[in-house]
Write a protein that holds these residues in place. Structure first.
Motif, PDB file in Angstrom:
ATOM      1  N   ALA A 366       0.854  -1.189   0.000  1.00 22.89           N
ATOM      2  CA  ALA A 366       0.000   0.000   0.000  1.00 22.89           C
ATOM      3  C   ALA A 366       0.884   1.231   0.000  1.00 22.89           C
ATOM      4  CB  ALA A 366      -0.917   0.006   1.216  1.00 22.89           C
ATOM      5  N   ASP A 367       0.354   2.323  -0.535  1.00 27.25           N
ATOM      6  CA  ASP A 367       1.007   3.614  -0.419  1.00 27.25           C
ATOM      7  C   ASP A 367      -0.060   4.631  -0.055  1.00 27.25           C
ATOM      8  OD1 ASP A 367      -0.341   4.406  -2.748  1.00 27.25           O
ATOM      9  OD2 ASP A 367       1.393   4.100  -4.046  1.00 27.25           O
ATOM     10  N   SER A 368       0.236   5.880  -0.247  1.00 28.24           N
ATOM     11  CA  SER A 368      -0.718   6.905   0.166  1.00 28.24           C
ATOM     12  C   SER A 368      -1.936   6.991  -0.728  1.00 28.24           C
ATOM     13  CB  SER A 368      -0.020   8.274   0.214  1.00 28.24           C
ATOM     14  OG  SER A 368       1.014   8.254   1.166  1.00 28.24           O
ATOM     15  N   THR A 369      -1.917   6.293  -1.858  1.00 23.78           N
ATOM     16  CA  THR A 369      -3.060   6.301  -2.761  1.00 23.78           C
ATOM     17  C   THR A 369      -3.628   4.906  -2.985  1.00 23.78           C
ATOM     18  OG1 THR A 369      -2.172   8.222  -3.952  1.00 23.78           O
ATOM     19  CG2 THR A 369      -3.859   6.917  -5.085  1.00 23.78           C
ATOM     20  N   TYR A 370      -2.783   3.953  -3.310  1.00 23.81           N
ATOM     21  CA  TYR A 370      -3.241   2.643  -3.777  1.00 23.81           C
ATOM     22  C   TYR A 370      -2.960   1.516  -2.791  1.00 23.81           C
ATOM     23  CZ  TYR A 370      -3.441   4.839  -8.431  1.00 23.81           C
ATOM     24  OH  TYR A 370      -3.720   5.654  -9.500  1.00 23.81           O
ATOM     25  N   PRO A 460       6.998  -2.175   1.928  1.00 22.74           N
ATOM     26  CA  PRO A 460       7.307  -2.297   0.513  1.00 22.74           C
ATOM     27  C   PRO A 460       7.016  -0.991  -0.232  1.00 22.74           C
ATOM     28  CG  PRO A 460       5.208  -3.363   0.992  1.00 22.74           C
ATOM     29  CD  PRO A 460       5.776  -2.901   2.302  1.00 22.74           C
ATOM     30  N   PRO A 461       7.550  -0.819  -1.413  1.00 22.79           N
ATOM     31  CA  PRO A 461       8.189  -1.798  -2.285  1.00 22.79           C
ATOM     32  C   PRO A 461       9.700  -1.877  -2.190  1.00 22.79           C
ATOM     33  CG  PRO A 461       7.738   0.173  -3.530  1.00 22.79           C
ATOM     34  CD  PRO A 461       7.237   0.442  -2.136  1.00 22.79           C
ATOM     35  N   GLY A 462      10.334  -1.172  -1.268  1.00 14.02           N
ATOM     36  CA  GLY A 462      11.788  -1.245  -1.181  1.00 14.02           C
ATOM     37  C   GLY A 462      12.500  -0.374  -2.181  1.00 14.02           C
ATOM     38  N   ILE A 463      11.862   0.691  -2.612  1.00 13.45           N
ATOM     39  CA  ILE A 463      12.441   1.609  -3.597  1.00 13.45           C
ATOM     40  C   ILE A 463      12.919   2.862  -2.872  1.00 13.45           C
ATOM     41  CG2 ILE A 463      11.940   3.060  -5.596  1.00 13.45           C
ATOM     42  CD1 ILE A 463       9.867   0.923  -6.408  1.00 13.45           C
ATOM     43  N   PRO A 464      14.217   3.155  -2.912  1.00 11.71           N
ATOM     44  CA  PRO A 464      14.750   4.275  -2.142  1.00 11.71           C
ATOM     45  C   PRO A 464      14.189   5.629  -2.592  1.00 11.71           C
ATOM     46  CG  PRO A 464      16.506   2.784  -2.805  1.00 11.71           C
ATOM     47  CD  PRO A 464      15.288   2.385  -3.582  1.00 11.71           C
ATOM     48  N   LEU A 465      13.783   6.416  -1.622  1.00 10.05           N
ATOM     49  CA  LEU A 465      13.456   7.816  -1.879  1.00 10.05           C
ATOM     50  C   LEU A 465      14.723   8.667  -1.833  1.00 10.05           C
ATOM     51  CD1 LEU A 465      10.250   8.389   0.268  1.00 10.05           C
ATOM     52  CD2 LEU A 465      10.407   8.524  -2.205  1.00 10.05           C
ATOM     53  N   ILE A 477      11.929  16.046   1.752  1.00  9.61           N
ATOM     54  CA  ILE A 477      11.505  16.154   3.157  1.00  9.61           C
ATOM     55  C   ILE A 477       9.987  16.093   3.250  1.00  9.61           C
ATOM     56  CG2 ILE A 477      11.425  17.694   5.159  1.00  9.61           C
ATOM     57  CD1 ILE A 477      14.203  18.709   4.283  1.00  9.61           C
ATOM     58  N   ARG A 478       9.301  16.814   2.364  1.00 19.02           N
ATOM     59  CA  ARG A 478       7.836  16.823   2.392  1.00 19.02           C
ATOM     60  C   ARG A 478       7.276  15.440   2.147  1.00 19.02           C
ATOM     61  NH1 ARG A 478       3.561  16.544  -0.622  1.00 19.02           N
ATOM     62  NH2 ARG A 478       4.746  16.211  -2.546  1.00 19.02           N
ATOM     63  N   VAL A 479       7.838  14.755   1.174  1.00 13.01           N
ATOM     64  CA  VAL A 479       7.331  13.431   0.806  1.00 13.01           C
ATOM     65  C   VAL A 479       7.569  12.424   1.926  1.00 13.01           C
ATOM     66  CG1 VAL A 479       7.732  11.486  -0.745  1.00 13.01           C
ATOM     67  CG2 VAL A 479       7.489  13.783  -1.676  1.00 13.01           C
ATOM     68  N   ILE A 480       8.754  12.455   2.545  1.00 13.62           N
ATOM     69  CA  ILE A 480       9.043  11.544   3.650  1.00 13.62           C
ATOM     70  C   ILE A 480       8.058  11.765   4.795  1.00 13.62           C
ATOM     71  CG2 ILE A 480      10.721  10.977   5.453  1.00 13.62           C
ATOM     72  CD1 ILE A 480      12.934  11.560   3.399  1.00 13.62           C
ATOM     73  N   LYS A 481       7.824  13.009   5.129  1.00  8.35           N
ATOM     74  CA  LYS A 481       6.900  13.312   6.231  1.00  8.35           C
ATOM     75  C   LYS A 481       5.488  12.845   5.908  1.00  8.35           C
ATOM     76  CE  LYS A 481       7.300  17.236   8.386  1.00  8.35           C
ATOM     77  NZ  LYS A 481       7.417  18.690   8.666  1.00  8.35           N
ATOM     78  N   GLN A 482       5.076  13.023   4.660  1.00 10.48           N
ATOM     79  CA  GLN A 482       3.737  12.597   4.269  1.00 10.48           C
ATOM     80  C   GLN A 482       3.591  11.079   4.349  1.00 10.48           C
ATOM     81  OE1 GLN A 482       0.759  14.622   2.971  1.00 10.48           O
ATOM     82  NE2 GLN A 482       0.216  12.686   3.952  1.00 10.48           N
ATOM     83  N   ASP A 486       1.169   8.844   6.777  1.00 12.83           N
ATOM     84  CA  ASP A 486       0.171   7.935   6.214  1.00 12.83           C
ATOM     85  C   ASP A 486       0.337   6.497   6.694  1.00 12.83           C
ATOM     86  OD1 ASP A 486      -0.991   9.974   4.811  1.00 12.83           O
ATOM     87  OD2 ASP A 486       0.030   9.545   2.921  1.00 12.83           O
ATOM     88  N   GLY A 487       1.500   6.199   7.310  1.00  5.87           N
ATOM     89  CA  GLY A 487       1.689   4.861   7.845  1.00  5.87           C
ATOM     90  C   GLY A 487       2.798   4.051   7.220  1.00  5.87           C
ATOM     91  N   ALA A 488       3.618   4.657   6.362  1.00  6.47           N
ATOM     92  CA  ALA A 488       4.708   3.910   5.714  1.00  6.47           C
ATOM     93  C   ALA A 488       5.820   3.618   6.715  1.00  6.47           C
ATOM     94  CB  ALA A 488       5.263   4.706   4.538  1.00  6.47           C
TER      95      ALA A 488
END
Length: 507
Positions: A366-370, A460-465, A477-482, A486-488
């Motif tokens: 899961a991610d913040s959308t799907y 998952p999916p194990g893809i580095p930000l 920074i914004r994306v990591i915080k979001q 959301d629960g990642a």
């Protein structure tokens, strides 16, 4: 074998022949006396104890019956000359490769082997940015440098696919010393691009095309599936046979073709990174998978395709849910993989995943959308009915909360970094400060403009930000915080809450 000659699955119902598996079964039938490892002695260590739970007997002994070591009749994965060699040759023919290696460490082992075989210390390789974390580890082990290419964003879904041909050619022109291009196709979300034009371009520049096709082991095996990377002309391709076919977890394959790839270097790399005591049950499951492909052909996938298609039709009749459907030319979506989201914007993908689990329905990621659902070969109408009933209840229970807008989806990197990065140096020992002042940990909000000393990898999916040694931007920074909100879960970083991050001392 040329890709156009590939027709193995168009000829179903061939006689069953799985040389490695058949040898293991025959060995057990001969009632051998074990004076060798493994210590369970074909399961006797469990069966001979009256207090062993029945569940353990039933679950483990059948596997232990074929869990052996390198005997004269069972061959040796690292120097095959018997049944393992035959099984790997049969797999190569089935998947359209010239040579295939069995992997007992998943696609991770294949990715590591490709990078170690191609890259010496300080060599440069061009890598699709949203690669799996195993690629990051391979770069570290090799001591290589990498130039990262931004993936393209598919407009309709907002999900990423491989970088554009134009960007790949720009990188090849700007970095002529690069040894290879490393692409990931399909994505974790099942988005696929035909790699034929990429192979032609990369080979025209005299470089290797390496492909992480972990989630496309079934590609090319049915008319409904996209073409595989081997069929498209890649030099080396890794597939997670366990992810979408029948193999046990950690069972994967590395396929090679052409004269560009150094095959002996691949052999040596695999000897270094794979266990000297490989799992025979895992290897046998790879052998069985190939035999089933040849025996059943296209028929093997019909049930799963019908179930996934029925679910898509059902969702299209609902107001509360939406499925990611690609619209861009040349972009296809794996028909056995569905990215589902709440159409009202009230639930993130994490929320939807958690609610489905309460009904015993477990999603792949899961991610913040799907929330991503893998139907696979054997999803049944009963499975689909249970999923649909759970989604109806969830839809009914959703409170009238304010809709969530502008959510970030886990693979969207396109706005965070430059399309073509400067070379990043990788080392087994991580980032070191050039001034000798070492590493410091600061608040994430204060990290803009600093160089990260740790990777940030949502899993998952194990893809580095964020890779070690990369400049940290305000968007990152914004994306990591979001994502954390959301629960990642973020691997690589010491502080799992991501309130802080390790950076090098210099700005």
């Amino acid at each position: 074998m040329k890709p156009e000659d590939y027709s193995m699955t168009a000829q179903p119902h061939k006689p069953w022949h799985a040389p490695l598996f058949d040898t293991l079964v025959a060995l057990k039938a001969a009632c051998p006396v074990s004076f060798h490892v493994p210590g369970h002695k074909y399961g006797q260590s469990i069966a001979n104890h009256s207090d062993t739970p029945i569940a353990a007997l039933q679950s483990l002994t059948s596997v232990m019956n074929i869990d052996v070591t390198e005997l004269s009749v069972t061959d040796d994965l690292h120097a095959p000359s018997g049944v393992i060699e035959e099984a790997q040759c049969l797999a190569a023919a089935a998947f359209g490769a010239e040579q295939t290696f069995f992997l007992v460490g998943g696609s991770t082992a294949g990715n590591l082997a490709m990078l170690l075989a191609v890259c010496e210390p300080d060599d440069l390789i061009i890598v699709q940015r949203n690669a799996h974390k195993s690629v990051l580890n391979g770069l570290k082990l090799a001591g290589a440098r990498a130039v990262f290419l931004m993936p393209e964003r598919e407009a309709e879904t907002g999900l990423d696919v491989v970088p554009s041909l134009e960007l790949v050619e720009q990188a090849l022109q700007q970095y002529p010393e690069a040894k290879a291009i490393f692409l990931t196709n399909p994505s974790y979300y099942g988005l696929h691009v035909n790699l034929g034009p990429y192979a032609n371009l990369i080979h025209r520049y005299g470089k290797l095309l390496l492909v992480d096709e972990a989630h496309g082991a079934h590609y090319g095996l049915h008319p409904a599936f996209p073409q595989s990377a081997i069929q498209a002309g890649a030099d080396a391709v890794v597939q997670s046979t366990h992810k979408t076919l029948q193999a046990l977890t950690m069972g994967a394959m590395l396929h090679l073709q052409g004269e560009r790839i150094n095959r002996q270097a691949i052999v040596e790399a695999l000897r270094m990174i794979q266990s000297s005591s490989p799992s025979y049950p895992i290897m046998a499951s790879l052998d069985i998978t190939r035999a089933m492909i040849e025996t059943r052909g296209h028929e093997m996938f019909e049930r799963g395709l019908e179930a996934a298609d029925a679910f898509r039709r059902w969702v299209n009749e609902q107001d509360g849910y939406r499925i990611a459907e690609a619209a861009a030319d040349g972009v296809k979506i794996d028909p056995l993989r569905i990215s589902l989201c709440d159409a009202t914007g009230k639930l993130t993908g994490f929320d939807l995943q958690k609610k489905l689990e309460a009904f015993g329905c477990y999603t792949e990621l899961a991610d913040s959308t799907y929330a991503v659902l893998i139907f696979g070969m054997e999803a049944s109408s009963t499975d689909v009915d249970r999923l649909q009933q759970a989604l109806l209840v969830i839809q009914k229970e959703v409170s009238e909360e304010e809709a969530i807008h502008a959510r970030y989806s886990g693979t969207h990197h396109s706005t965070m970094q430059s399309r073509l990065s400067a070379p990043v140096k990788f080392s087994r020992f991580g980032v070191k400060s050039s001034s000798g002042r070492g590493i410091e940990r600061i608040r994430l909000e204060e990290a803009e403009g600093r160089y990260s000393a740790e990777a940030v990898i949502p899993y998952p999916p194990g893809i580095p930000l964020l890779y070690e040694g990369e400049l940290i931007s305000s968007e990152v920074i914004r994306v990591i915080k979001q994502l954390v909100a959301d629960g990642a879960r973020c691997q690589g970083a010491v502080d799992q809450t991501m309130r802080t991050i390790a950076v090098s001392a210099e700005r």
